[in-house]
Each structure stands twice: as C-alpha cells, then as structure tokens.
Design an enzyme around this catalytic site. Structure first.
Site, PDB file in Angstrom:
ATOM      1  N   HIS A 143       0.879  -1.193   0.000  1.00 46.24           N
ATOM      2  CA  HIS A 143       0.000   0.000   0.000  1.00 46.24           C
ATOM      3  C   HIS A 143       0.902   1.224   0.000  1.00 46.24           C
ATOM      4  O   HIS A 143       1.503   1.576   1.004  1.00 46.24           O
ATOM      5  CB  HIS A 143      -0.894   0.003   1.253  1.00 46.24           C
ATOM      6  CG  HIS A 143      -1.814   1.189   1.333  1.00 46.24           C
ATOM      7  ND1 HIS A 143      -3.149   1.068   1.594  1.00 46.24           N
ATOM      8  CD2 HIS A 143      -1.602   2.522   1.205  1.00 46.24           C
ATOM      9  CE1 HIS A 143      -3.719   2.259   1.608  1.00 46.24           C
ATOM     10  NE2 HIS A 143      -2.787   3.168   1.387  1.00 46.24           N
ATOM     11  N   HIS A 189       1.546   5.348  -1.661  1.00 50.10           N
ATOM     12  CA  HIS A 189       1.164   6.543  -2.432  1.00 50.10           C
ATOM     13  C   HIS A 189       2.415   7.129  -3.053  1.00 50.10           C
ATOM     14  O   HIS A 189       3.284   7.625  -2.342  1.00 50.10           O
ATOM     15  CB  HIS A 189       0.507   7.592  -1.527  1.00 50.10           C
ATOM     16  CG  HIS A 189      -0.747   7.104  -0.884  1.00 50.10           C
ATOM     17  ND1 HIS A 189      -1.985   7.272  -1.458  1.00 50.10           N
ATOM     18  CD2 HIS A 189      -0.951   6.420   0.268  1.00 50.10           C
ATOM     19  CE1 HIS A 189      -2.909   6.730  -0.676  1.00 50.10           C
ATOM     20  NE2 HIS A 189      -2.313   6.200   0.376  1.00 50.10           N
ATOM     21  N   LYS A 244      -9.507  -0.404  -5.662  1.00 50.53           N
ATOM     22  CA  LYS A 244      -9.525   0.222  -4.341  1.00 50.53           C
ATOM     23  C   LYS A 244     -10.863   0.885  -4.055  1.00 50.53           C
ATOM     24  O   LYS A 244     -11.340   1.708  -4.840  1.00 50.53           O
ATOM     25  CB  LYS A 244      -8.408   1.274  -4.289  1.00 50.53           C
ATOM     26  CG  LYS A 244      -8.372   2.106  -3.013  1.00 50.53           C
ATOM     27  CD  LYS A 244      -7.763   1.347  -1.851  1.00 50.53           C
ATOM     28  CE  LYS A 244      -7.922   2.114  -0.547  1.00 50.53           C
ATOM     29  NZ  LYS A 244      -6.684   2.448   0.079  1.00 50.53           N
ATOM     30  N   HIS A 272     -10.457   0.968   2.029  1.00 50.76           N
ATOM     31  CA  HIS A 272     -10.189   1.942   3.082  1.00 50.76           C
ATOM     32  C   HIS A 272     -11.362   1.784   4.045  1.00 50.76           C
ATOM     33  O   HIS A 272     -12.461   2.238   3.768  1.00 50.76           O
ATOM     34  CB  HIS A 272     -10.122   3.369   2.514  1.00 50.76           C
ATOM     35  CG  HIS A 272      -9.799   4.378   3.576  1.00 50.76           C
ATOM     36  ND1 HIS A 272      -8.600   5.047   3.629  1.00 50.76           N
ATOM     37  CD2 HIS A 272     -10.505   4.802   4.643  1.00 50.76           C
ATOM     38  CE1 HIS A 272      -8.590   5.846   4.689  1.00 50.76           C
ATOM     39  NE2 HIS A 272      -9.736   5.714   5.314  1.00 50.76           N
ATOM     40  N   HIS A 290      -4.465  -0.809   5.915  1.00 50.96           N
ATOM     41  CA  HIS A 290      -4.050  -0.060   7.110  1.00 50.96           C
ATOM     42  C   HIS A 290      -4.995  -0.265   8.300  1.00 50.96           C
ATOM     43  O   HIS A 290      -5.644   0.663   8.758  1.00 50.96           O
ATOM     44  CB  HIS A 290      -3.846   1.437   6.809  1.00 50.96           C
ATOM     45  CG  HIS A 290      -4.851   2.087   5.897  1.00 50.96           C
ATOM     46  ND1 HIS A 290      -6.198   1.988   6.097  1.00 50.96           N
ATOM     47  CD2 HIS A 290      -4.691   2.853   4.799  1.00 50.96           C
ATOM     48  CE1 HIS A 290      -6.820   2.665   5.152  1.00 50.96           C
ATOM     49  NE2 HIS A 290      -5.924   3.193   4.341  1.00 50.96           N
ATOM     50  N   LEU A 324      -4.731   8.992   8.072  1.00 53.53           N
ATOM     51  CA  LEU A 324      -6.016   8.295   8.115  1.00 53.53           C
ATOM     52  C   LEU A 324      -5.816   6.846   7.685  1.00 53.53           C
ATOM     53  O   LEU A 324      -5.078   6.612   6.729  1.00 53.53           O
ATOM     54  CB  LEU A 324      -7.038   8.990   7.209  1.00 53.53           C
ATOM     55  CG  LEU A 324      -7.549  10.323   7.787  1.00 53.53           C
ATOM     56  CD1 LEU A 324      -8.364  11.073   6.746  1.00 53.53           C
ATOM     57  CD2 LEU A 324      -8.376  10.087   9.054  1.00 53.53           C
ATOM     58  N   ASP A 362       1.563   2.571   3.545  1.00 49.02           N
ATOM     59  CA  ASP A 362       0.703   3.747   3.406  1.00 49.02           C
ATOM     60  C   ASP A 362       1.539   5.017   3.479  1.00 49.02           C
ATOM     61  O   ASP A 362       1.079   6.057   3.950  1.00 49.02           O
ATOM     62  CB  ASP A 362      -0.408   3.764   4.465  1.00 49.02           C
ATOM     63  CG  ASP A 362      -1.513   4.764   4.138  1.00 49.02           C
ATOM     64  OD1 ASP A 362      -1.561   5.255   2.999  1.00 49.02           O
ATOM     65  OD2 ASP A 362      -2.320   5.062   5.044  1.00 49.02           O
TER      66      ASP A 362
HETATM   67  C1  NCD Z   1      -3.514   9.021   2.231  1.00 53.79           C
HETATM   68  C2  NCD Z   1      -3.131  10.097   1.214  1.00 53.79           C
HETATM   69  O1  NCD Z   1      -2.617  11.138   1.621  1.00 53.79           O
HETATM   70  O2  NCD Z   1      -3.331   9.882   0.021  1.00 53.79           O
HETATM   71  N1  NCD Z   1      -3.457   9.590   3.541  1.00 53.79           N
HETATM   72  C3  NCD Z   1      -3.311   8.920   4.703  1.00 53.79           C
HETATM   73  O3  NCD Z   1      -3.373   9.534   5.764  1.00 53.79           O
HETATM   74  N2  NCD Z   1      -3.071   7.633   4.733  1.00 53.79           N
HETATM   75  C4  NCD Z   1      -4.841   8.461   1.885  1.00 53.79           C
HETATM   76  C5  NCD Z   1      -5.173   7.195   2.642  1.00 53.79           C
HETATM   77  O4  NCD Z   1      -4.594   6.144   2.407  1.00 53.79           O
HETATM   78  O5  NCD Z   1      -6.081   7.255   3.489  1.00 53.79           O
HETATM   79 ZN    ZN Z   2      -3.184   5.129   1.803  1.00 56.94          ZN
END
Ligand code: NCD
Ligand code: ZN
Length: 345
Positions: free
Chosen positions: A13, A15, A99, A136, A174, A219, A247
């Site tokens: 996971h 970003h 997702k 999520h 998560h 989150l 994450d």
């Molecule tokens: C993530 C993001 O910034 O894209 N933020 C986070 O707090 N994890 C989005 C997510 O996975 O919830």
């Molecule tokens: Zn995330």
C-alpha cells in the site's frame, strides 16, 4: 542477532503521487522494495485501465537509473466503474487490485463510492475473476466518532459485503484497531489486512500530547495504545493474513502545517529500519520476513522476490533526514521518537 538477511520486501500500500512529488519520492521506495501496490487516489483518480497504463509509464520514467521496481497498479472504484475494463486490466497483467474509498473518507476520495449497491456489478465480476478489493475501512457518517469509524465500517459495510459476496477477496488496508485484527482473524478465507509501519509505533498521543503534531496525523487516525499493541501482536505473529503496507503518503510541509492539515505520514525512507527495531523489540526478528516479504506476495498470487536484503544493527543510531526535498517542496520524514540502530546494508 545483529544481522539478518531476508527476501527483498514489497510494499502492499503505497502513495507515489505524480509529477515532481513522484520524482522526489520514488527512489526511497525502489531502494529497498521490489514491488508496491500503487494507490490510485491522484487528482483526477486512476479509474480506467488506460489511466493506470499511463500512470505506470510515468512511474517507470521517474525511477532512478539502474533501480528495478515493479509498480502493481490499482483502479479507483467509482459508482461508474466498468466491469469489462476491470477484467481486461487484470487479464493484461496490469491491474492487481481495485480500491474502495468510501466517498469523503480520506485524501482525494470525493469521487469514491456512496452507494455500495451501485458497485455490486463490478465487485461480482472481481469475485469471479479473483481480483482483490482493497478497502479503506472507515465510514464517513458525520455522527460516527472518528476513532470508531473503522469498527463501524466492519459492522455496517465490510461484514455485510462479505456475507453478500463471500467469494470476493478483500484486503483490509491499514488496519488500526483490535476490532480489525479480530475480524480478520475470525474470517475463514478471502480476507487479509495490511498494517503500516507508523501504526506499529505511535498511538493517538503522538498527535495530541504536548501540542498538535501534524506529522503524526494520518487516516485512519492512530488509535489508543491497546489497539497499537494488537497491531504489533498481529504483525509480529507471522500469521499469513497480515503483511506490510506502509501507506507512505507524502504531502509537502505547508499542506500539513496549516489550519486544516492533510492526512498522511511519509515512511518509505526509514520503514525497514523502523520495522527491524519493532520486530527486535518484540523478539520476532525471525518473523520480519513473513510480514514484509512473504505473506503479501502469497495473498496477491505472486512469487516472493528472489533477491535479498540485509539489515544490520549498528552501534550508533542511524540518522535519517528530518525532511526530504522534492521538486514539489519539502516532505517531513516519519520520526519514530526512538533511536533506530538498524540499517539496510
Ligand atoms: C492518504 C493520502 O494522503 O493519500 N493519507 C493517509 O493519511 N493515509 C490516503 C489514505 O490512504 O487514506
Ligand atoms: Zn493510503
């Protein structure tokens, strides 16, 4: 034990963002990780196979020269997602998961799903073709306390969905509560969970005690200590249903240090060092490989990586930069608030 060798880890996971941010962060993942499940919450989101193909090309173009890294692409589920497109994406080998963001649950999720009924045709197709749904797992109902949103999601969305479509493989992303851990453990099949590095280390005090600390805000939000301990026990148990999804979610500092700061913690750069610390502390270094390198590929139907990394315990604490500079601006690195002695050598 002061040195361990494990199969190269993957991040289930992640970003990576786009543009200058992508260029600034990708090397921190490709240095240690062979593959990652790439989150599709760009602006606009990655909703079609064609979007995912184009995004994959941008990721590969941003990769530091000489690094090998396989982005495992995902699609952002909307109420209009085309089941045929999803099936074609899987068949081509490009798409590894879809997702589900409940609309409004987190960063860039306003285009997510409001009415699960509308997503059922796609979910039924995914069950049929064996494509996992990443969720999520938080409700967005304003009346529900933010610390209860995961537990309420399990009861009101996840469990009904699993009863309605037991053949659908679901990754609960998560996980932050003992409720989530217990729920995953209670499932006979088709349910697994990712756990982040930071949720193994911080509880909600990190965000709120002694001042408001935006760099610990993410989150789902970190919960109380008993939940953190449940996550630690699950992650270090070796149970094949739990594996690493960092994450890691970079935001530039001005967007976190302001009146309404973004959610997300950046851990790509020091995750493996932090994890070695956590697993050593819990007497489970021999199970780090299961968590970071074996359980995830098994769930996603892929072979574990052939090559290995070595982690070594240093006499002196290892230093990581407090921030990384990207073309988009500075990004603060997760501070575990203890000295870390493990480094990837
Ligand atoms: C993530 C993001 O910034 O894209 N933020 C986070 O707090 N994890 C989005 C997510 O996975 O919830
Ligand atoms: Zn995330």
């Amino acid at each position: 034990m002061t040195r361990i060798s494990i199969r190269r880890p993957d991040d289930w996971h992640l970003h990576l963002r786009d543009g200058d941010m992508l260029k600034g962060v990708i090397g921190d993942s490709s240095r240690h990780f062979a593959r990652a499940i790439i989150m599709p919450n760009l602006v606009p989101p990655v909703v079609t196979t064609q979007d995912a193909q184009a995004y994959r090309q941008r990721i590969m173009a941003a990769l530091p020269a000489g690094d090998r890294f396989e982005p495992l692409m995902t699609l952002y589920l909307t109420e209009h997602t085309d089941a045929d497109d999803v099936e074609a994406g899987k068949a081509s080998g490009l798409i590894h998961a879809v997702k589900l963001y409940p609309a409004g649950a987190t960063t860039n999720s306003h285009g997510g799903v409001r009415d699960m009924d509308k997503a059922m045709p796609v979910l039924e197709r995914m069950a049929k073709i064996g494509l996992p749904l990443c969720v999520h797992g938080e409700v967005t109902t304003p009346e529900v306390d933010i610390f209860d949103r995961e537990a309420v999601f399990i009861e009101t969305v996840l469990d009904p969905l699993r009863k309605r479509l037991p053949e659908l493989k679901i990754t609960m992303e998560h996980v932050t509560t003992s409720n989530g851990i217990d729920y995953i453990k209670s499932a006979e099949n088709n349910l697994a969970g990712t756990i982040t590095t930071h949720h193994l280390i911080i509880n909600r005090n990190a965000i709120l005690v002694g001042g408001i600390r935006p760099h610990y805000y993410c989150l789902p939000v970190a919960k109380r200590e008993s939940h953190r301990l449940a996550l630690r026990a699950a992650a270090t148990s070796g149970d094949s249903r739990f594996f690493l999804g960092t994450d890691s979610a970079p935001h530039v500092d001005p967007l976190k240090e302001c009146g309404c700061g973004c959610a997300g913690i950046y851990t790509s750069i020091n995750t493996m060092s932090c994890l070695a610390h956590v697993f050593e502390e819990d007497g489970a270094l021999d199970r780090l490989e299961a968590f970071s390198s074996l359980n995830g590929p098994a769930w996603y139907g892929l072979a574990p990586n052939e090559d290995r990394i070595t982690l070594e315990k240093q006499a002196e604490p290892v230093s990581f930069p407090a921030k990384i500079e990207t073309g988009a601006g500075p990004v603060t690195v997760f501070d575990p608030m203890f000295p870390v002695h493990w480094s990837v050598v």
